[in-house]
Motif scaffolding. Structure first.
Motif, PDB file in Angstrom:
ATOM      1  N   PRO A  81       1.378  12.884   6.865  1.00  0.00           N
ATOM      2  CA  PRO A  81       2.533  13.678   7.291  1.00  0.00           C
ATOM      3  C   PRO A  81       3.146  13.203   8.604  1.00  0.00           C
ATOM      4  CG  PRO A  81       0.752  15.113   6.558  1.00  0.00           C
ATOM      5  CD  PRO A  81       0.187  13.728   6.637  1.00  0.00           C
ATOM      6  N   THR A  82       2.309  12.739   9.559  1.00  0.00           N
ATOM      7  CA  THR A  82       2.821  12.408  10.896  1.00  0.00           C
ATOM      8  C   THR A  82       2.237  11.092  11.398  1.00  0.00           C
ATOM      9  OG1 THR A  82       1.033  13.489  12.126  1.00  0.00           O
ATOM     10  CG2 THR A  82       2.883  14.887  11.416  1.00  0.00           C
ATOM     11  N   ASP A  83       2.818  10.586  12.474  1.00  0.00           N
ATOM     12  CA  ASP A  83       2.289   9.385  13.115  1.00  0.00           C
ATOM     13  C   ASP A  83       0.866   9.600  13.628  1.00  0.00           C
ATOM     14  OD1 ASP A  83       4.506   7.673  12.783  1.00  0.00           O
ATOM     15  OD2 ASP A  83       5.529   8.575  14.493  1.00  0.00           O
ATOM     16  N   ASN A  84       0.578  10.796  14.091  1.00  0.00           N
ATOM     17  CA  ASN A  84      -0.773  11.097  14.558  1.00  0.00           C
ATOM     18  C   ASN A  84      -1.786  10.961  13.427  1.00  0.00           C
ATOM     19  OD1 ASN A  84      -2.578  12.327  16.769  1.00  0.00           O
ATOM     20  ND2 ASN A  84      -2.919  13.704  15.045  1.00  0.00           N
ATOM     21  N   ASN A  85      -1.425  11.464  12.242  1.00  0.00           N
ATOM     22  CA  ASN A  85      -2.306  11.317  11.078  1.00  0.00           C
ATOM     23  C   ASN A  85      -2.495   9.851  10.720  1.00  0.00           C
ATOM     24  OD1 ASN A  85      -0.496  14.086   9.639  1.00  0.00           O
ATOM     25  ND2 ASN A  85      -2.312  14.181  10.925  1.00  0.00           N
ATOM     26  N   LYS A  86      -1.407   9.083  10.798  1.00  0.00           N
ATOM     27  CA  LYS A  86      -1.493   7.644  10.540  1.00  0.00           C
ATOM     28  C   LYS A  86      -2.452   6.973  11.520  1.00  0.00           C
ATOM     29  CE  LYS A  86       1.256   3.385  10.573  1.00  0.00           C
ATOM     30  NZ  LYS A  86       2.617   2.804  10.699  1.00  0.00           N
ATOM     31  N   ASN A  87      -2.339   7.316  12.790  1.00  0.00           N
ATOM     32  CA  ASN A  87      -3.204   6.706  13.802  1.00  0.00           C
ATOM     33  C   ASN A  87      -4.672   7.054  13.573  1.00  0.00           C
ATOM     34  OD1 ASN A  87      -1.038   5.507  15.087  1.00  0.00           O
ATOM     35  ND2 ASN A  87      -0.718   7.216  16.489  1.00  0.00           N
ATOM     36  N   ASN A  88      -4.939   8.270  13.113  1.00  0.00           N
ATOM     37  CA  ASN A  88      -6.323   8.632  12.784  1.00  0.00           C
ATOM     38  C   ASN A  88      -6.886   7.687  11.736  1.00  0.00           C
ATOM     39  OD1 ASN A  88      -6.252  10.846  14.504  1.00  0.00           O
ATOM     40  ND2 ASN A  88      -5.792  12.314  12.878  1.00  0.00           N
ATOM     41  N   LEU A  89      -6.090   7.403  10.721  1.00  0.00           N
ATOM     42  CA  LEU A  89      -6.540   6.527   9.635  1.00  0.00           C
ATOM     43  C   LEU A  89      -6.734   5.095  10.118  1.00  0.00           C
ATOM     44  CD1 LEU A  89      -4.194   7.999   6.899  1.00  0.00           C
ATOM     45  CD2 LEU A  89      -6.692   8.175   6.921  1.00  0.00           C
ATOM     46  N   LEU A  90      -5.802   4.616  10.923  1.00  0.00           N
ATOM     47  CA  LEU A  90      -5.914   3.246  11.432  1.00  0.00           C
ATOM     48  C   LEU A  90      -7.155   3.088  12.305  1.00  0.00           C
ATOM     49  CD1 LEU A  90      -2.176   2.455  12.330  1.00  0.00           C
ATOM     50  CD2 LEU A  90      -3.439   1.902  10.232  1.00  0.00           C
ATOM     51  N   GLN A  91      -7.484   4.113  13.078  1.00  0.00           N
ATOM     52  CA  GLN A  91      -8.683   4.065  13.916  1.00  0.00           C
ATOM     53  C   GLN A  91      -9.957   4.061  13.079  1.00  0.00           C
ATOM     54  OE1 GLN A  91      -8.352   7.319  16.723  1.00  0.00           O
ATOM     55  NE2 GLN A  91      -6.458   6.505  17.592  1.00  0.00           N
ATOM     56  N   GLU A  92      -9.842   4.516  11.837  1.00  0.00           N
ATOM     57  CA  GLU A  92     -10.980   4.515  10.914  1.00  0.00           C
ATOM     58  C   GLU A  92     -10.971   3.270  10.026  1.00  0.00           C
ATOM     59  OE1 GLU A  92     -10.653   8.262   8.906  1.00  0.00           O
ATOM     60  OE2 GLU A  92     -10.753   9.377  10.781  1.00  0.00           O
ATOM     61  N   ASN A  93     -10.137   2.306  10.417  1.00  0.00           N
ATOM     62  CA  ASN A  93     -10.079   1.001   9.747  1.00  0.00           C
ATOM     63  C   ASN A  93      -9.460   1.044   8.354  1.00  0.00           C
ATOM     64  OD1 ASN A  93     -11.323  -0.419  11.936  1.00  0.00           O
ATOM     65  ND2 ASN A  93     -13.313   0.368  11.255  1.00  0.00           N
ATOM     66  N   VAL A  94      -8.613   2.025   8.103  1.00  0.00           N
ATOM     67  CA  VAL A  94      -7.801   1.988   6.893  1.00  0.00           C
ATOM     68  C   VAL A  94      -6.701   0.948   7.110  1.00  0.00           C
ATOM     69  CG1 VAL A  94      -6.230   3.268   5.393  1.00  0.00           C
ATOM     70  CG2 VAL A  94      -8.261   4.394   6.340  1.00  0.00           C
ATOM     71  N   THR A  95      -6.504   0.083   6.147  1.00  0.00           N
ATOM     72  CA  THR A  95      -5.504  -0.980   6.254  1.00  0.00           C
ATOM     73  C   THR A  95      -4.114  -0.393   6.429  1.00  0.00           C
ATOM     74  OG1 THR A  95      -6.859  -2.323   4.774  1.00  0.00           O
ATOM     75  CG2 THR A  95      -4.599  -3.050   5.148  1.00  0.00           C
ATOM     76  N   LYS A  96      -3.387  -0.892   7.439  1.00  0.00           N
ATOM     77  CA  LYS A  96      -2.091  -0.289   7.779  1.00  0.00           C
ATOM     78  C   LYS A  96      -1.086  -0.375   6.636  1.00  0.00           C
ATOM     79  CE  LYS A  96      -0.173  -4.387  10.119  1.00  0.00           C
ATOM     80  NZ  LYS A  96       0.391  -4.903  11.389  1.00  0.00           N
ATOM     81  N   GLU A  97      -1.224  -1.386   5.769  1.00  0.00           N
ATOM     82  CA  GLU A  97      -0.304  -1.520   4.634  1.00  0.00           C
ATOM     83  C   GLU A  97      -0.486  -0.400   3.612  1.00  0.00           C
ATOM     84  OE1 GLU A  97      -0.456  -5.239   6.755  1.00  0.00           O
ATOM     85  OE2 GLU A  97      -2.080  -4.047   5.860  1.00  0.00           O
ATOM     86  N   LYS A  98      -1.607   0.334   3.708  1.00  0.00           N
ATOM     87  CA  LYS A  98      -1.867   1.417   2.759  1.00  0.00           C
ATOM     88  C   LYS A  98      -1.448   2.788   3.277  1.00  0.00           C
ATOM     89  CE  LYS A  98      -5.879  -0.789   0.547  1.00  0.00           C
ATOM     90  NZ  LYS A  98      -7.320  -0.623   0.194  1.00  0.00           N
TER      91      LYS A  98
END
Length: 376
Positions: free
Chosen positions: A148-165
């Protein structure tokens, strides 16, 4: 591309309805809708409201069911359906048992998973329970993460989810809210129990809308909440406190014990989705331990006081649309009283910008799936 969409609870159905309707407009996508029936009684009116008819109903719920037995039955029955329809992609939403187990079954069957409302975190496995662990585990499985938000995206990226996903889309709950708010106004829909607040002698009265159902608040938490509401009702006799009571006995018994004898506290049956939207629109402010209401209320310009110690929606805190008050009696009393008596503070919360989008999340999600269909 063959797509299956699955839900089991009322909030899931509300948040997936805009996606289902958008998918149905798209000739490139073959859509199968699956209900697990996790909240069967509460689901049916939602499906009718959005004109959605599931192709499969797993009918999972049984009396006195544990999370373990629910999960086991979901695995067994969903696998049969997925093997029958052979989808390329499963779309799931949020953090329920339905969401996690369906993602797991899809993974076991090498079906791609799209997670709607991805990346929410409290970093406390017991709050909310079991939702925090459910959504973390889904993130380990999903191939598409609709944050939903950039903050949610950053949480995922910090957990090593690939940014393209990971794709920031806003929250589909706003899509559903805007559609429904317009419809309830046009059709003049409101709860029968609250008719006096819409058409009668109580039209001008302030109204505090309350919702509460979280497992972690059972017992001591609901006692604190109920004591606070009782004190507020006694000190504000011209303010009405409307509480649609959750069906869980752990909620019903405590709340009724503390609040059933007060003239300006109305304990009513759970509201249907359109009636609840109408009640939110009519309210002055909202007290809740819900997740979705933290997103919906600000979309209607309503200050939200969250009766939890943390929230997976820090954007709302940052933007000033919600405030954490926990279940402490004094904290709840002070926060509600401040909003009732201080216009400047009230207006600041009511007019804050909702961080959860503009009502186009479903269109964005379906557009991304169209664009990425070669990866499914």
């Amino acid at each position: 591309m063959k797509v299956a969409v699955i839900f089991g609870t009322r909030p899931e159905a509300i948040k997936l309805a805009p996606i289902i309707k958008e998918l149905e407009k798209n000739g490139f996508l073959d859509v199968t809708v699956i209900s697990t029936g996790q909240h069967k009684e509460m689901l049916e009116p939602i499906l009718e409201w959005f004109e959605i008819s599931p192709d499969y109903d797993l009918e999972l719920m049984k009396p006195n069911q544990t999370l373990s037995s629910l999960s086991a039955l979901c695995i067994e029955r969903l696998e049969v359906v997925l093997n029958k329809i052979s989808p390329d992609l499963l779309i799931t939403q949020g953090d329920t048992t339905t969401a996690f187990i369906s993602s797991l079954v899809a993974f076991y069957n090498k079906i791609k998973v799209a997670h709607v409302e991805a990346g929410l975190r409290t970093y406390n496995n017991l709050s909310p329970w079991p939702e925090e662990v459910n959504r973390n585990l889904i993130s380990k499985i999903a191939d598409f993460h609709f944050a939903p938000t950039d903050n949610n995206k950053n949480n995922l990226l910090q957990e090593n989810v690939t940014k393209e996903k990971v794709f920031v889309t806003g929250n589909t709950v706003i899509d559903a809210l805007l559609f429904s708010a317009e419809k309830v106004t046009k059709e003049n829909i409101y709860p029968e129990e609250l008719e006096a607040f819409f058409t009668g002698g109580l039209k001008e009265k302030k109204l505090v809308l309350i919702t509460g159902h979280r497992r972690e608040n059972f017992g001591k938490g609901f006692i604190g909440i109920s004591e606070a509401i009782r004190a507020l009702a006694n000190s504000n006799p011209n303010v009405y406190f409307i509480y649609p009571l959750h069906l869980n006995p752990n909620v019903q018994e405590t709340v009724r014990e503390y609040l059933s004898d007060l003239e300006n506290v109305k304990l009513i049956k759970p509201l249907g989705y359109p009636e609840f939207i109408s009640a939110m629109k009519r309210s002055t402010l909202i007290l809740t331990d819900s997740g979705g209401v933290q997103e919906e209320g600000p979309g209607l310009g309503k200050p939200i006081l969250v009766m939890r110690d943390n929230t997976e929606r820090p954007e709302a805190l940052k933007h000033g649309t919600v405030k954490l008050v926990g279940t402490n009696k004094s904290n709840i009393i002070n926060a509600v009283q401040e909003l009732l008596s201080n216009k400047e503070i009230y207006d600041k919360m009511a007019n804050a910008v909702n961080p959860y989008g503009d009502g186009t999340a479903a269109k964005q999600i379906v557009s991304i799936l169209q664009e990425k269909k070669n990866l499914v």
